[in-house]
Design a protein around this motif. Structure first.
Motif, mmCIF file in Angstrom:
data_model
loop_
_atom_site.group_PDB
_atom_site.id
_atom_site.type_symbol
_atom_site.label_atom_id
_atom_site.label_comp_id
_atom_site.label_asym_id
_atom_site.label_seq_id
_atom_site.Cartn_x
_atom_site.Cartn_y
_atom_site.Cartn_z
ATOM 1 N N MET A 136 0.745 -1.083 0.015
ATOM 2 C CA MET A 136 -0.019 -0.015 -0.148
ATOM 3 C C MET A 136 0.859 1.254 -0.081
ATOM 4 O O MET A 136 0.288 2.293 -0.626
ATOM 5 C CB MET A 136 -0.952 0.053 1.199
ATOM 6 N N THR B 239 3.009 3.189 -6.442
ATOM 7 C CA THR B 239 1.533 2.659 -7.117
ATOM 8 C C THR B 239 0.614 2.176 -6.150
ATOM 9 O O THR B 239 -0.508 1.905 -6.546
ATOM 10 C CB THR B 239 1.878 1.493 -8.372
ATOM 11 N N GLY B 240 0.960 2.323 -4.914
ATOM 12 C CA GLY B 240 0.079 2.157 -3.859
ATOM 13 C C GLY B 240 -1.003 3.090 -3.394
ATOM 14 O O GLY B 240 -0.379 4.301 -3.504
ATOM 15 N N ILE B 241 -1.923 2.709 -2.618
ATOM 16 C CA ILE B 241 -2.923 3.960 -2.662
ATOM 17 C C ILE B 241 -2.431 4.681 -1.704
ATOM 18 O O ILE B 241 -2.925 5.886 -1.296
ATOM 19 C CB ILE B 241 -4.470 3.309 -2.138
ATOM 20 N N ASN B 242 -1.597 4.361 -0.541
ATOM 21 C CA ASN B 242 -1.061 5.137 0.569
ATOM 22 C C ASN B 242 -0.162 6.111 -0.174
ATOM 23 O O ASN B 242 0.609 6.864 0.597
ATOM 24 C CB ASN B 242 -0.347 4.552 1.754
ATOM 25 N N GLY B 243 0.367 5.626 -1.320
ATOM 26 C CA GLY B 243 1.563 6.342 -1.819
ATOM 27 C C GLY B 243 3.083 6.006 -1.443
ATOM 28 O O GLY B 243 2.975 5.303 -0.327
#
Lengths: 270, 270
Positions: free
Chosen positions: A155, A159-163
């Protein structure tokens, strides 16, 4: 005698936590390496988190417009900071290495540890306009963030949603630690120990144990040196932009519009 | 009646400060636009910053290993959170817009405001594993960071020594506000008002005053929607990486290894 002094600033409420185990591992290993270790156990100390006029003994200079940085600078000059701040400053000044051990709360340190930064790193004591970053007051001291996350590592990727974790670490590692001059060692990140099986948690602690053996000899992360910046605008001198990009790579914050270098806030020598 | 409710969470010690003037401007303009405005004046309230078991009335479930998020989730379920938290949650739930007004301390919010985030944004109340980011609980609510800096704007550029302000804002805007679903409006940044001449400070307040007139109609910043991410790894689905890069541009955190889009945490529609 070359005994090294270590300060552990520890921010978890519970002695049964993974964070407590990580702190204990650091105390044990570093003592076994002949370090002297002090622990500031912030919750146990009921450490005051908020920056107020009560941090100053006696009168403040401008009660109508109280400015925390300026008033505490003056109090520090005159030995009028509160006893709890003075004691933490003594520990910090003596330390060769500072380890911050905490659970990540909302992408940064818990409020009680933020309060330690806000109150202990007094203007004058920890930085001045002249003494910052690679010219910083604590440039002989090493510092390290050691923390647990609630989220899985995926995450926190680019490329993860948390950045990208490098982005999340920049304000802490550059904006607080390196700002005061500390040599910032690579962070110790325990990814979601609460979701791991017991053997997963043991493996994380074993890896930390191993790392602790050589911690004091580790090289710090790279931050662009102060003299690469113009001394008025504090922007990279034009002749240094390409040099930086080529020689060291930019950093997560001072990225010069280039892609962020992978792991520059996570590993030394990248 | 379409009266809008505004909550201002205000964190400065002094009524004589620039932050106080910015807060007062927001109260006045928004009231003149028929909003009802509540202010949480954190220092005046002596708001408790630290996350402890005292935030729970009655027994905790696991005193040997106290876990703040899980214990407060349970207490919230059962109506056993402390009165000060419950009151802030009531204000937050009623608000159409939340303005956080503070001086930037160490590249982020002061500890007292971090404590507000740590304690008020309870698991269950403010987020769950299912309800996060663009599926977040507060997706109908707008939120805005309004803050003063000590540094000049040039220092917070992609070639500046403090690094790109977009990087510094990511953990706050994505990691706290957008994480809970808030529509994040562009931050209001007052660059180094303490170093400005009186007419410079007046001009900053005048610009804020003008912005406040249309604030409730502003479009929020862009964050990559939840359904672009794989629902297990929370990484961008491979087919969406190029799409994201082309259609919206990546964000400061989820940058996909591309150069950070300028101002994506500072301006809507970039």
């Amino acid at each position: 005698l070359a005994e090294k002094k270590v300060l552990i600033v520890y921010a978890h409420q519970s002695a049964g936590s993974f964070s407590a185990a990580a702190k204990e591992a650091a105390v044990e290993v570093l003592k076994s390496k002949d370090c002297s270790v002090e622990v500031s156990d912030l919750y146990a100390m009921k450490f005051k988190a908020t920056a107020t006029a009560e941090d100053i003994t006696g009168e403040v200079k401008n009660p109508e417009h109280f400015r925390y940085a300026e008033e505490t600078k003056l109090a520090w000059d005159e030995g009028r900071l509160s006893a709890d701040i003075t004691e933490e400053q003594r520990k910090l000044q003596e330390a060769d290495l500072v380890i911050y051990q905490f659970p990540l709360y909302w992408f940064t340190v818990p409020a009680i540890l933020k309060g330690w930064f806000d109150r202990v790193l007094t203007l004058g004591f920890a930085y001045t306009k002249e003494k910052r970053y690679s010219n910083g007051i604590f440039k002989k001291t090493k510092a390290l963030l050691s923390f647990t996350t609630g989220s899985q590592e995926t995450m926190f990727s680019p490329t993860g949603i948390n950045g990208d974790m490098n982005v999340t670490l920049w304000p802490l590692q550059n904006g607080i630690l390196h700002y005061c001059g500390f040599q910032v060692l690579a962070p110790q990140i325990f990814w979601a120990p609460a979701d791991a099986a017991p053997e997963g948690r043991s493996a994380m602690l074993a890896a930390w144990n191993t790392r602790l053996q050589g911690l004091l000899d580790e090289k710090p992360l790279f931050f662009t040196p102060m003299d690469y910046f113009d001394c008025e605008s504090f922007q990279l001198k034009p002749e240094n932009v390409e040099k930086c990009v080529k020689e060291f790579g930019p950093t997560a914050g001072t990225h010069c519009g280039k892609p962020l270098p992978p792991n520059n806030q996570m590993k030394a020598g990248v």
